[in-house]
Design an enzyme around this catalytic site. Sequence first.
Site: not given
Length: 373
Positions: A69, A128
């Site tokens: 990520d 997130e």
Amino acid sequence: MVHSSFINIRRDLHKIPEQGFMEFKTQSYLLDYFSSLPQERLEIKTWKTGVFVKVKGSQGDRIVGYRADMDGLPIEEQTGLPFRSSHKGMMHACGHDMHMSIALGVLTHFVQYEIDPDLLFIFQPAEEGPGGAELMMKSEQMKEWKPDEIYALHIAPEYPVGTIATKEGLLFANTSELFIDLTGKGGHAAFPHETKDMVVAAAHLITQLQTVISRNTDPLDSAVVTIGKLTGGTVQNIIAETARLEGTIRTLSAEAMAKVKHRIEALVRGIEIGFECSTVIDYGSNYYQVNNDSAIARRFIEFMERQEGVQLVVCKEAMTGEDFGYILKEIPGLMFWLGVGSDYGLHHAKLNPDESAVPFGIEAITRFFHSLS
């Protein structure tokens, strides 16, 4: 390129944290790096601010995926490091700079050393929020290059470098954001009978929400409802017309998540009646549980237990949320914790991972991928 050089790459990435789907500098940095590698066995595709990189194998009979990520968090960094964030109010406080650097190290190794399967490295934005994995799974790029199995890691500040922790089955929880807006009638503090006070209504609702877990959830099925923020009112002598609760829900099963939300909605309806107000519930980003494939997890655990210098821990499941769960919902695979030995935890402004975890992680993953050939 030696593994330790990826520490410098981690520092470069640490300086430029960006919010989800705004990782323009990060994507540009990655693309520049990929352009520096031999191109004969590389295929590169972009998706929004993310990147897919396929490294062709000698057989190409299957695709093994690896996901890293990319995004940072809206946190003002307080580490005092010489390579601290150059973006005010943003920080790589969840270790995604470490995740990307390790992935780049593994990718670079397999550009040089060919194995049987194709390898697909997925650099994913917006972990997130709002959850890039679910959207990425629907992309044309993923449909074309969908892996047969997939892996990912998350740094773990509580474990020392050299530790890899994972388990079969459920590793991370189902999570949901929770926003509740209440609207009543404001007015002068001297005339409360002419108002509908939303600070009082919000206070009652917060107290009632505590019963969702204690009185509505099976004690053998873990769940959490937390209200982390309450806002309401303007000044001390005006009764608040509006109030807002912000929180999170976490459960160890999808069924429990549905039950918790149903009970929250019932309590909010009661507040509407009792305080003669209107309400709006928004669940924001929802992440599906991270469920490791049992056969893949056993193979990974048995391999790591045999590796010199690796401390393998079979850990418990955690209430942590991770949108990698949406990928594992469709592709068998595994996520594991990588020890980074920090005094401060994830999402903390002083998180400072031990950078020796970068070469350790690269070495551990490359050895494991070689075993899949």
